[in-house]
Write a protein that holds these residues in place. Structure first.
Motif, PDB file in Angstrom:
ATOM      1  N   GLN A  91       0.727  -0.848   0.382  1.00 67.09           N
ATOM      2  CA  GLN A  91      -0.531   0.091  -0.052  1.00 67.09           C
ATOM      3  C   GLN A  91       0.872   1.152  -0.138  1.00 67.09           C
ATOM      4  OE1 GLN A  91      -2.617  -0.234  -0.932  1.00 67.09           O
ATOM      5  NE2 GLN A  91      -4.008  -1.671   0.717  1.00 67.09           N
ATOM      6  N   LEU A  92       2.202   1.249   0.854  1.00 67.49           N
ATOM      7  CA  LEU A  92       2.552   2.771   0.732  1.00 67.49           C
ATOM      8  C   LEU A  92       3.448   2.302  -0.664  1.00 67.49           C
ATOM      9  CD1 LEU A  92       4.395   1.795   4.079  1.00 67.49           C
ATOM     10  CD2 LEU A  92       3.127   4.082   3.753  1.00 67.49           C
ATOM     11  N   ALA A  93       3.953   1.398  -1.228  1.00 66.67           N
ATOM     12  CA  ALA A  93       4.471   1.962  -2.393  1.00 66.67           C
ATOM     13  C   ALA A  93       3.112   2.165  -3.692  1.00 66.67           C
ATOM     14  CB  ALA A  93       4.910   0.538  -2.747  1.00 66.67           C
ATOM     15  N   HIS A  94       2.307   2.378  -3.100  1.00 67.13           N
ATOM     16  CA  HIS A  94       0.863   2.941  -4.299  1.00 67.13           C
ATOM     17  C   HIS A  94       0.420   4.234  -3.505  1.00 67.13           C
ATOM     18  CE1 HIS A  94       1.954  -0.926  -5.484  1.00 67.13           C
ATOM     19  NE2 HIS A  94       1.037  -0.864  -7.193  1.00 67.13           N
ATOM     20  N   SER A  95       0.740   4.895  -2.472  1.00 65.84           N
ATOM     21  CA  SER A  95       0.004   6.227  -1.182  1.00 65.84           C
ATOM     22  C   SER A  95       0.838   7.259  -2.143  1.00 65.84           C
ATOM     23  CB  SER A  95       0.333   5.090  -0.065  1.00 65.84           C
ATOM     24  OG  SER A  95      -0.222   4.357   0.524  1.00 65.84           O
ATOM     25  N   ARG A  96      -0.314   7.970  -2.045  1.00 69.72           N
ATOM     26  CA  ARG A  96       0.410   9.153  -2.600  1.00 69.72           C
ATOM     27  C   ARG A  96       1.035   9.857  -1.465  1.00 69.72           C
ATOM     28  NH1 ARG A  96      -3.476  13.010  -3.778  1.00 69.72           N
ATOM     29  NH2 ARG A  96      -5.153  12.290  -3.867  1.00 69.72           N
ATOM     30  N   GLU A  97       0.473   9.784  -0.513  1.00 69.01           N
ATOM     31  CA  GLU A  97       0.559  10.691   1.117  1.00 69.01           C
ATOM     32  C   GLU A  97       0.744   9.964   2.175  1.00 69.01           C
ATOM     33  OE1 GLU A  97       0.203  15.116  -0.426  1.00 69.01           O
ATOM     34  OE2 GLU A  97      -1.738  14.642   1.049  1.00 69.01           O
ATOM     35  N   ALA A  98       1.345   9.839   2.962  1.00 76.28           N
ATOM     36  CA  ALA A  98       1.496   9.055   4.382  1.00 76.28           C
ATOM     37  C   ALA A  98       1.690  10.379   5.412  1.00 76.28           C
ATOM     38  CB  ALA A  98       2.792   8.054   3.986  1.00 76.28           C
ATOM     39  N   ALA A  99       1.068  10.231   6.494  1.00 75.44           N
ATOM     40  CA  ALA A  99       1.507  10.157   7.983  1.00 75.44           C
ATOM     41  C   ALA A  99       2.155   9.637   9.087  1.00 75.44           C
ATOM     42  CB  ALA A  99       0.435  11.076   7.843  1.00 75.44           C
ATOM     43  N   THR A 100       3.244   9.812   9.823  1.00 79.33           N
ATOM     44  CA  THR A 100       3.200  10.032  11.226  1.00 79.33           C
ATOM     45  C   THR A 100       2.479  10.447  12.356  1.00 79.33           C
ATOM     46  OG1 THR A 100       5.552  10.645  11.194  1.00 79.33           O
ATOM     47  CG2 THR A 100       5.812   8.601   9.791  1.00 79.33           C
ATOM     48  N   ALA A 101       1.923   9.724  13.197  1.00 73.32           N
ATOM     49  CA  ALA A 101       1.654  10.718  14.556  1.00 73.32           C
ATOM     50  C   ALA A 101       1.105   9.559  15.699  1.00 73.32           C
ATOM     51  CB  ALA A 101      -0.116  10.969  14.034  1.00 73.32           C
ATOM     52  N   VAL A 102       2.741   9.515  15.960  1.00 75.83           N
ATOM     53  CA  VAL A 102       2.859   8.225  17.017  1.00 75.83           C
ATOM     54  C   VAL A 102       3.570   8.225  18.014  1.00 75.83           C
ATOM     55  CG1 VAL A 102       3.158   6.373  15.674  1.00 75.83           C
ATOM     56  CG2 VAL A 102       5.779   7.646  15.964  1.00 75.83           C
ATOM     57  N   PRO A 103       3.439   8.064  19.380  1.00 77.68           N
ATOM     58  CA  PRO A 103       3.828   9.117  20.692  1.00 77.68           C
ATOM     59  C   PRO A 103       5.383   9.855  20.486  1.00 77.68           C
ATOM     60  CG  PRO A 103       2.945   7.023  21.216  1.00 77.68           C
ATOM     61  CD  PRO A 103       3.269   6.734  19.828  1.00 77.68           C
ATOM     62  N   SER A 104       5.993   9.330  19.714  1.00 72.87           N
ATOM     63  CA  SER A 104       7.662  10.627  19.902  1.00 72.87           C
ATOM     64  C   SER A 104       8.399   9.698  18.406  1.00 72.87           C
ATOM     65  CB  SER A 104       8.642  10.563  21.255  1.00 72.87           C
ATOM     66  OG  SER A 104       9.288   8.618  20.618  1.00 72.87           O
ATOM     67  N   VAL A 105       9.479  10.944  18.548  1.00 68.99           N
ATOM     68  CA  VAL A 105       9.930  10.005  17.507  1.00 68.99           C
ATOM     69  C   VAL A 105      11.109   8.808  17.360  1.00 68.99           C
ATOM     70  CG1 VAL A 105      10.558  12.515  15.957  1.00 68.99           C
ATOM     71  CG2 VAL A 105      12.231  11.358  18.002  1.00 68.99           C
ATOM     72  N   ASP A 106      11.307   8.434  18.342  1.00 69.35           N
ATOM     73  CA  ASP A 106      12.163   7.398  19.151  1.00 69.35           C
ATOM     74  C   ASP A 106      10.887   5.992  18.570  1.00 69.35           C
ATOM     75  OD1 ASP A 106      13.802   8.875  20.509  1.00 69.35           O
ATOM     76  OD2 ASP A 106      12.351   8.413  22.423  1.00 69.35           O
ATOM     77  N   VAL A 107       9.976   5.789  18.163  1.00 69.93           N
ATOM     78  CA  VAL A 107       8.786   4.961  17.532  1.00 69.93           C
ATOM     79  C   VAL A 107       9.382   4.178  16.384  1.00 69.93           C
ATOM     80  CG1 VAL A 107       6.866   4.541  17.326  1.00 69.93           C
ATOM     81  CG2 VAL A 107       6.795   5.344  19.529  1.00 69.93           C
ATOM     82  N   TYR A 108      10.319   5.538  14.964  1.00 69.78           N
ATOM     83  CA  TYR A 108      10.191   5.606  14.465  1.00 69.78           C
ATOM     84  C   TYR A 108      11.140   4.162  13.863  1.00 69.78           C
ATOM     85  CZ  TYR A 108       8.799  10.255  13.512  1.00 69.78           C
ATOM     86  OH  TYR A 108       8.508  11.837  13.116  1.00 69.78           O
ATOM     87  N   THR A 109      11.997   4.065  14.666  1.00 70.90           N
ATOM     88  CA  THR A 109      13.055   3.536  14.647  1.00 70.90           C
ATOM     89  C   THR A 109      13.135   1.733  15.358  1.00 70.90           C
ATOM     90  OG1 THR A 109      14.475   4.171  15.852  1.00 70.90           O
ATOM     91  CG2 THR A 109      14.775   4.436  13.616  1.00 70.90           C
ATOM     92  N   ALA A 110      11.374   1.032  16.220  1.00 69.93           N
ATOM     93  CA  ALA A 110      11.045   0.574  17.645  1.00 69.93           C
ATOM     94  C   ALA A 110      10.606   0.048  16.563  1.00 69.93           C
ATOM     95  CB  ALA A 110      10.561   1.192  18.606  1.00 69.93           C
ATOM     96  N   GLY A 111      10.555  -1.800  16.988  1.00 70.71           N
ATOM     97  CA  GLY A 111       9.283  -2.702  16.136  1.00 70.71           C
ATOM     98  C   GLY A 111       9.959  -3.678  15.424  1.00 70.71           C
ATOM     99  N   GLY A 112      11.333  -3.378  14.583  1.00 74.47           N
ATOM    100  CA  GLY A 112      11.834  -4.566  13.772  1.00 74.47           C
ATOM    101  C   GLY A 112      11.390  -4.547  12.810  1.00 74.47           C
ATOM    102  N   SER A 113      11.153  -5.741  11.986  1.00 77.99           N
ATOM    103  CA  SER A 113      10.951  -5.540  11.205  1.00 77.99           C
ATOM    104  C   SER A 113       9.919  -5.182  10.168  1.00 77.99           C
ATOM    105  CB  SER A 113      10.754  -6.860  10.291  1.00 77.99           C
ATOM    106  OG  SER A 113       9.952  -7.802  10.622  1.00 77.99           O
ATOM    107  N   GLY A 114       8.580  -4.404  11.611  1.00 78.14           N
ATOM    108  CA  GLY A 114       7.012  -3.638  11.089  1.00 78.14           C
ATOM    109  C   GLY A 114       7.768  -2.004  11.735  1.00 78.14           C
ATOM    110  N   SER A 115       8.540  -1.830  12.301  1.00 78.16           N
ATOM    111  CA  SER A 115       9.028  -0.316  12.505  1.00 78.16           C
ATOM    112  C   SER A 115       8.608   0.109  10.753  1.00 78.16           C
ATOM    113  CB  SER A 115      10.102  -0.216  13.199  1.00 78.16           C
ATOM    114  OG  SER A 115      11.284  -0.373  12.081  1.00 78.16           O
ATOM    115  N   ILE A 116       8.385   1.995  11.000  1.00 83.05           N
ATOM    116  CA  ILE A 116       7.896   2.375  10.904  1.00 83.05           C
ATOM    117  C   ILE A 116       8.820   3.235   9.524  1.00 83.05           C
ATOM    118  CG2 ILE A 116       7.616   5.551  10.070  1.00 83.05           C
ATOM    119  CD1 ILE A 116       6.069   4.924  12.793  1.00 83.05           C
ATOM    120  N   HIS A 117      10.270   3.059  10.210  1.00 88.66           N
ATOM    121  CA  HIS A 117      11.242   3.555   8.932  1.00 88.66           C
ATOM    122  C   HIS A 117      11.911   2.075   8.239  1.00 88.66           C
ATOM    123  CE1 HIS A 117      14.326   0.921  11.107  1.00 88.66           C
ATOM    124  NE2 HIS A 117      15.742   1.188  10.750  1.00 88.66           N
ATOM    125  N   GLN A 118      11.446   1.233   8.477  1.00 85.52           N
ATOM    126  CA  GLN A 118      11.607  -0.105   7.839  1.00 85.52           C
ATOM    127  C   GLN A 118      10.377  -0.184   6.922  1.00 85.52           C
ATOM    128  OE1 GLN A 118      13.755  -2.188   7.309  1.00 85.52           O
ATOM    129  NE2 GLN A 118      15.669  -1.819   9.381  1.00 85.52           N
TER     130      GLN A 118
END
Length: 425
Positions: A91-118
């Motif tokens: 879905q991201l590969a075909h998305s026009r826009e996306a938004a992160t609205a999570v508790p802090s920027v630390d969450v970006y890289t948390a969660g292993g293969s399911g992390s936002i940055h991955q």
């Protein structure tokens, strides 16, 4: 509500008040996208929304009452599920826009293969005709840069390919919102929970004018947000400072002074003699005056008339009884709010920098300090040691720290000697 959908996919990360009550709400209300996807790690919430056929509810506080909207359908996916992760990347590969609205920027890289940055890194490997633009809604003025660096490192693409496929923007979000979890409050206020059987309700104010930075685009590229109430600015820093020193600072001021009076809701200040005038004066004559000295004329906001209009709109929003903001919620984490670069000490520093006296902000900082350590209200102890511990990691210049400390000490002396119901006069 617009009748014709404009195509493409919007993907949101997180499903709290800002994602549900701003990005997802506006994407659906404006029919701005063909499909709306939400990524949420709470398995229980995902199941509740799915069981409700992808529909969810948001409560909107207007000046004259609360409006409840049922919205959707959305596709809600859990990045902790391997099956859902694959779908998210597609879905991201075909998305026009996306938004992160999570508790802090630390969450970006948390969660292993399911992390936002991955997930974004995997999606960026696909060729695109135009870059995916990602709004970052976390409370950090470098959120976009931090997420871009993390995604770039994980994607390992040549710089030119990366920049052609994905771009990141910062935001200034002045929309007040909250998640209501107390069952008795949800019931007494007639709120709808996010989904049937879910234990919390989203309550947001009507205001939805959001400022965003301009994304990095390929040569010759152009972009406008898909959301009609979003406005772009080349440089967001002045507006970030206006929100921190103006909106956030005066909001905190109201909460700490209300707490001294034993009030529990922000709108209780409407009935306190002089309170509204005090908040208005702090916004216009103290932080506003300093902001105009620093940024005067760069935008309509940074003019006397523009900032006065801003104050006339903002104070009633803060005290909206239908938003029902709790003093305890606004006042929480006083140590952070007294931080060297934050809304109280940071605003006093702005006053020193611009030569603007800020007695109301000094009193607010003293009230926050007394909220942090109630013994200070009835003792002769100096605030220096506590403030120095709060500011230690910032290593401020000794002379500036002493000057800010002196202002707060003067505010503390007033707090100790003036009855609480006379503090606003």
């Amino acid at each position: 509500m617009s009748s014709a959908k404009r195509g493409g996919i919007f993907t949101g990360f997180g499903f709290g008040a800002i994602q549900a009550g701003l990005f997802t709400l506006e994407a659906l209300r404006e029919n701005a996208f063909e499909q709306v996807v939400v990524c949420e790690i709470s398995g229980a919430l995902v199941e509740r929304v799915r069981a409700n056929d992808g529909l969810f509810s948001v409560n909107i506080a207007h000046p004259d009452g609360i409006e409840t909207l049922e919205l959707g359908p959305i596709d809600i996916l859990n990045p902790e599920s391997a099956t859902d992760r694959k779908l998210i990347v597609e879905q991201l590969a075909h998305s026009r826009e996306a938004a992160t609205a999570v508790p802090s920027v630390d969450v970006y890289t948390a969660g292993g293969s399911g992390s936002i940055h991955q997930l974004l890194a995997e999606a960026s490997l696909a060729e695109r005709n135009a870059p995916l633009v990602v709004y970052t809604a976390e409370n950090d003025n470098r959120a976009a840069e931090l997420l871009a660096d993390a995604v770039r490192g994980a994607a390992e693409l040549p710089e030119g390919d990366f920049n052609r496929r994905i771009s990141f923007v910062n935001t200034v979000i002045a929309k007040m919102s909250g998640v209501i979890t107390a069952p008795e409050e949800i019931a007494s206020r007639g709120l709808e929970t996010l989904a049937p059987g879910h234990g919390s309700a989203i309550l947001v104010e009507k205001f939805n004018r959001i400022l965003v930075s301009t994304p990095r685009l390929p040569p010759g590229g152009s972009w406008q947000p898909s959301f009609s109430t979003f406005e772009t600015r080349e440089d967001l820093l002045p507006f970030e400072e206006a929100k921190l020193h103006g909106h956030n600072g005066v909001h905190a001021m109201g909460a700490y002074l209300a707490e001294l009076l034993g009030r529990t809701r922000m709108d209780d200040l409407e009935s306190v003699s002089g309170a509204v005038d005090c908040l208005h004066g702090a916004l216009v004559d103290e932080s506003g005056a300093a902001l105009l000295k620093k940024y005067g004329g760069i935008d309509e906001l940074f003019t006397p008339a523009g900032f006065a209009r801003h104050a006339e709109e903002l104070i009633p929003r803060m005290l909206n009884p239908h938003l029902g903001d709790l003093v305890a919620r606004v006042a929480r984490d006083p140590g952070r709010k007294l931080g060297w670069n934050d809304r109280l000490a940071g605003t006093l520093r702005l006053g020193l920098e611009t030569g603007i006296d800020m007695p109301r902000f000094a009193l607010a900082a003293a009230a926050a300090l007394a909220y942090l350590d109630p013994s200070l209200k009835n003792s002769a102890d100096a605030p220096g040691p506590i403030l120095q511990s709060l500011w230690k990691k910032d290593a401020p210049a000794a002379a500036e720290a002493a000057a800010v400390c002196s202002l707060i000490e003067a505010g503390l002396e007033r707090l100790r000697t003036v009855p609480p119901d006379h503090l606003f006069t």
